[in-house]
Design a protein around this motif. Structure first.
Motif, mmCIF file in Angstrom:
data_model
loop_
_atom_site.group_PDB
_atom_site.id
_atom_site.type_symbol
_atom_site.label_atom_id
_atom_site.label_comp_id
_atom_site.label_asym_id
_atom_site.label_seq_id
_atom_site.Cartn_x
_atom_site.Cartn_y
_atom_site.Cartn_z
ATOM 1 N N UNK A 65 1.074 -1.366 0.414
ATOM 2 C CA UNK A 65 -0.441 -0.193 -0.312
ATOM 3 C C UNK A 65 0.765 1.308 -0.246
ATOM 4 N N UNK A 66 2.297 0.693 0.734
ATOM 5 C CA UNK A 66 2.610 2.508 -0.134
ATOM 6 C C UNK A 66 3.092 2.816 -0.414
ATOM 7 N N UNK A 67 3.214 1.933 -2.051
ATOM 8 C CA UNK A 67 4.030 1.979 -3.389
ATOM 9 C C UNK A 67 2.098 2.663 -4.346
ATOM 10 N N UNK A 68 1.622 2.886 -3.883
ATOM 11 C CA UNK A 68 0.235 2.909 -4.601
ATOM 12 C C UNK A 68 0.091 4.227 -4.532
ATOM 13 N N UNK A 69 -0.218 5.075 -5.782
ATOM 14 C CA UNK A 69 -0.047 5.913 -5.874
ATOM 15 C C UNK A 69 -1.779 6.592 -4.894
ATOM 16 N N UNK A 70 -1.580 7.548 -3.920
ATOM 17 C CA UNK A 70 -2.700 8.530 -3.514
ATOM 18 C C UNK A 70 -2.814 9.941 -4.247
ATOM 19 N N UNK A 71 -4.197 10.214 -4.443
ATOM 20 C CA UNK A 71 -4.300 11.128 -4.688
ATOM 21 C C UNK A 71 -5.325 11.748 -4.079
ATOM 22 N N UNK A 72 -5.092 12.926 -3.137
ATOM 23 C CA UNK A 72 -5.861 13.849 -2.632
ATOM 24 C C UNK A 72 -5.902 15.234 -2.833
ATOM 25 N N UNK A 73 -7.372 15.285 -3.338
ATOM 26 C CA UNK A 73 -7.384 16.035 -4.343
ATOM 27 C C UNK A 73 -8.631 17.123 -3.542
ATOM 28 N N UNK A 74 -8.391 18.069 -2.936
ATOM 29 C CA UNK A 74 -10.445 19.744 -2.435
ATOM 30 C C UNK A 74 -10.541 19.394 -3.578
ATOM 31 N N UNK A 75 -11.689 19.347 -3.265
ATOM 32 C CA UNK A 75 -13.304 19.726 -3.915
ATOM 33 C C UNK A 75 -13.683 21.108 -3.531
ATOM 34 N N UNK A 76 -13.481 22.290 -4.616
ATOM 35 C CA UNK A 76 -14.201 23.353 -4.163
ATOM 36 C C UNK A 76 -15.986 23.313 -4.656
ATOM 37 N N UNK A 77 -16.440 23.209 -3.396
ATOM 38 C CA UNK A 77 -18.058 23.527 -3.169
ATOM 39 C C UNK A 77 -18.673 23.946 -4.510
ATOM 40 N N UNK A 78 -19.460 23.558 -5.594
ATOM 41 C CA UNK A 78 -20.147 24.000 -6.570
ATOM 42 C C UNK A 78 -19.515 23.764 -7.781
ATOM 43 N N UNK A 79 -18.106 24.367 -7.530
ATOM 44 C CA UNK A 79 -17.218 24.669 -9.032
ATOM 45 C C UNK A 79 -17.031 23.644 -9.442
ATOM 46 N N UNK A 80 -17.434 22.944 -10.879
ATOM 47 C CA UNK A 80 -16.742 21.801 -11.246
ATOM 48 C C UNK A 80 -15.788 22.204 -12.105
ATOM 49 N N UNK A 81 -15.160 22.647 -12.272
ATOM 50 C CA UNK A 81 -14.220 23.771 -13.419
ATOM 51 C C UNK A 81 -12.965 23.307 -12.771
ATOM 52 N N UNK A 82 -13.281 24.377 -11.345
ATOM 53 C CA UNK A 82 -11.875 23.537 -10.878
ATOM 54 C C UNK A 82 -11.713 22.960 -10.512
ATOM 55 N N UNK A 83 -12.285 21.925 -9.768
ATOM 56 C CA UNK A 83 -12.297 20.863 -9.179
ATOM 57 C C UNK A 83 -11.526 20.073 -10.557
ATOM 58 N N UNK A 84 -12.317 19.673 -11.196
ATOM 59 C CA UNK A 84 -11.775 18.984 -12.563
ATOM 60 C C UNK A 84 -9.756 19.512 -12.517
ATOM 61 N N UNK A 173 -1.119 11.404 -26.266
ATOM 62 C CA UNK A 173 -3.032 12.407 -25.825
ATOM 63 C C UNK A 173 -3.577 12.606 -25.199
ATOM 64 N N UNK A 174 -3.087 11.877 -23.311
ATOM 65 C CA UNK A 174 -3.184 12.045 -22.191
ATOM 66 C C UNK A 174 -3.267 13.431 -21.635
ATOM 67 N N UNK A 175 -3.954 14.966 -21.629
ATOM 68 C CA UNK A 175 -2.926 16.233 -21.132
ATOM 69 C C UNK A 175 -3.943 16.312 -20.259
ATOM 70 N N UNK A 176 -3.379 17.042 -19.676
ATOM 71 C CA UNK A 176 -4.021 17.707 -18.516
ATOM 72 C C UNK A 176 -5.057 18.360 -19.078
ATOM 73 N N UNK A 177 -5.536 19.047 -20.390
ATOM 74 C CA UNK A 177 -6.757 19.374 -20.548
ATOM 75 C C UNK A 177 -7.766 18.192 -20.414
ATOM 76 N N UNK A 178 -7.129 17.599 -21.201
ATOM 77 C CA UNK A 178 -8.497 16.210 -21.783
ATOM 78 C C UNK A 178 -8.731 16.281 -20.135
ATOM 79 N N UNK A 179 -7.870 15.383 -19.358
ATOM 80 C CA UNK A 179 -8.342 15.060 -18.265
ATOM 81 C C UNK A 179 -9.435 15.873 -17.308
ATOM 82 N N UNK A 180 -9.130 17.303 -17.288
ATOM 83 C CA UNK A 180 -9.846 18.015 -16.483
ATOM 84 C C UNK A 180 -10.756 18.023 -17.244
ATOM 85 N N UNK A 181 -11.276 18.211 -18.984
ATOM 86 C CA UNK A 181 -12.755 18.047 -19.920
ATOM 87 C C UNK A 181 -13.453 16.800 -19.639
ATOM 88 N N UNK A 182 -12.678 15.683 -19.061
ATOM 89 C CA UNK A 182 -13.307 14.187 -19.099
ATOM 90 C C UNK A 182 -13.921 14.413 -17.619
#
Length: 192
Positions: A65-84, A173-182
């Motif tokens: 589990x120490x080697x597993x990727x851990x993604x911890x992102x805060x959600x901006x309430x009501x703001x899908x674009x910033x959160x994405x 192909x997997x750019x930050x813009x593509x990931x955010x848009x998805x």
């Protein structure tokens, strides 16, 4: 998941066992690690393993589990674009580690397929992740959601895994813009 509290001595023993296991897995691979080897490396008896971990699978899971990727992102309430965008930025930052650990992750998944206890450990960990993502979605978007937060949590996890795997194959192909848009599309489509 809430982890139990242990005495300082027991914490040190557990840490030594996890360290020894992680080192042996890195040296030999998951399938070539025995409890005898772990006990010897940690400088404890085999009985110490069983007094600290219910099963070999539990100890292995703690170590990997120490080697597993851990993604911890805060959600901006009501703001899908910033959160994405925040999710995309955090995920992209982890791609180099994912690439460096790709062989280990492949070995881990192959091992999990052959070990029912490890499979159960992974399922429990994944379900806890879905619940945590759902809790964050609920806190950030709550009543706006047209689908249950846990369903969306599972979809988020699937996108994270999918983009990580796809990046290994087609990083251009997997750019930050593509990931955010998805992610933005997912959240917007799940809202009322």
């Amino acid at each position: 998941m809430v982890k139990p509290q242990f005495s300082p001595k027991r914490q040190r023993t557990r840490a030594a066992l996890v360290e020894a296991t992680a080192a042996l897995v890195a040296e030999r691979g998951l399938g070539a690690v025995s409890l005898d080897d772990i006990a010897a490396r940690a400088g404890v008896t085999k009985g110490a393993i069983y007094s600290n971990f219910r099963t070999k699978a539990e100890l292995l899971w703690e170590a990997v589990d120490r080697r597993r990727l851990h993604l911890d992102v805060a959600i901006t309430p009501g703001d899908a674009r910033t959160t994405a965008r925040d999710v995309a930025r955090a995920l992209m930052a982890q791609f180099p580690q994912a690439e460096a650990e790709a062989a280990f992750y492949a070995e881990l998944q192959a091992y999990i397929r052959t070990d029912p206890e490890m499979r159960a450990q992974q399922a429990a960990q994944q379900k806890a992740q879905f619940d945590e993502i759902a809790r964050r979605i609920e806190a950030g978007f709550g009543a706006e959601m047209a689908v249950p937060s846990r369903v969306l949590g599972l979809a988020v996890q699937a996108l994270l895994l999918g983009f990580t795997m796809q990046w290994e194959r087609t990083p251009d192909e997997v750019t930050q813009e593509v990931v955010a848009a998805a992610f933005e599309t997912l959240v917007r489509g799940a809202r009322r």
